[in-house]
Design an enzyme around this catalytic site. Sequence first.
Site, PDB file in Angstrom:
ATOM      1  N   LEU A  76       0.824  -1.208   0.000  1.00  0.00           N
ATOM      2  CA  LEU A  76       0.000   0.000   0.000  1.00  0.00           C
ATOM      3  C   LEU A  76       0.861   1.262   0.000  1.00  0.00           C
ATOM      4  O   LEU A  76       0.515   2.256  -0.629  1.00  0.00           O
ATOM      5  CB  LEU A  76      -0.961  -0.014   1.188  1.00  0.00           C
ATOM      6  CG  LEU A  76      -2.024  -1.114   1.137  1.00  0.00           C
ATOM      7  CD1 LEU A  76      -2.796  -1.172   2.444  1.00  0.00           C
ATOM      8  CD2 LEU A  76      -2.960  -0.925  -0.045  1.00  0.00           C
ATOM      9  N   TYR A  79       1.733   1.915  -3.513  1.00  0.00           N
ATOM     10  CA  TYR A  79       0.577   2.482  -4.215  1.00  0.00           C
ATOM     11  C   TYR A  79       0.411   3.961  -3.881  1.00  0.00           C
ATOM     12  O   TYR A  79       0.145   4.791  -4.760  1.00  0.00           O
ATOM     13  CB  TYR A  79      -0.683   1.693  -3.850  1.00  0.00           C
ATOM     14  CG  TYR A  79      -1.966   2.342  -4.288  1.00  0.00           C
ATOM     15  CD1 TYR A  79      -2.260   2.522  -5.640  1.00  0.00           C
ATOM     16  CD2 TYR A  79      -2.908   2.773  -3.354  1.00  0.00           C
ATOM     17  CE1 TYR A  79      -3.446   3.112  -6.042  1.00  0.00           C
ATOM     18  CE2 TYR A  79      -4.097   3.352  -3.753  1.00  0.00           C
ATOM     19  CZ  TYR A  79      -4.357   3.529  -5.095  1.00  0.00           C
ATOM     20  OH  TYR A  79      -5.530   4.116  -5.484  1.00  0.00           O
ATOM     21  N   GLU A  80       0.569   4.308  -2.604  1.00  0.00           N
ATOM     22  CA  GLU A  80       0.407   5.685  -2.168  1.00  0.00           C
ATOM     23  C   GLU A  80       1.678   6.507  -2.396  1.00  0.00           C
ATOM     24  O   GLU A  80       1.727   7.684  -2.043  1.00  0.00           O
ATOM     25  CB  GLU A  80       0.012   5.739  -0.684  1.00  0.00           C
ATOM     26  CG  GLU A  80      -1.283   5.028  -0.362  1.00  0.00           C
ATOM     27  CD  GLU A  80      -2.532   5.723  -0.902  1.00  0.00           C
ATOM     28  OE1 GLU A  80      -2.414   6.809  -1.505  1.00  0.00           O
ATOM     29  OE2 GLU A  80      -3.631   5.174  -0.726  1.00  0.00           O
ATOM     30  N   ALA A  81       2.703   5.885  -2.986  1.00  0.00           N
ATOM     31  CA  ALA A  81       3.971   6.538  -3.331  1.00  0.00           C
ATOM     32  C   ALA A  81       4.641   7.171  -2.117  1.00  0.00           C
ATOM     33  O   ALA A  81       5.189   8.263  -2.187  1.00  0.00           O
ATOM     34  CB  ALA A  81       3.761   7.568  -4.449  1.00  0.00           C
TER      35      ALA A  81
END
Length: 132
Positions: A76, A79-81
């Site tokens: 995650l 994904y959220e960088a």
Amino acid sequence: MTSDRLFVYGTLMRGFDHPMARLLAQHADFLGEARCRGRLVLVKHYPGLLLSELSSDVVHGELFALRAGDELLRELDMYEACGEGFPEPTEYLRCLVDVTGADGLTAPAWTYVYNWPVTGLPHIESGRFLEH
């Protein structure tokens, strides 16, 4: 302090047809609707949570218990960088916040807090991304 719980308020919530929402649903148990203190802004097609100390500022979302916490959180974060290797300041920071579940109990949970300037971004007054 750490937690095996994750509070989500945007595209990771149930019902979103997104690969990361499906990944979360496969590797975590839905505990129910929840809320935390904060404000929501609409970044693009997704929201950003801003922390707040005001009791009138509430963000509504969902609470999950992570089964493979560290591994799932790494995915995650990517994904959220906001994982390792992303240039700072990252758009989001993973933080522990106090989250109140539908049962009224409050406990810490991980969430992603928006970390870039918010000037000009619309505020989601209801605190509910799905209602914007």
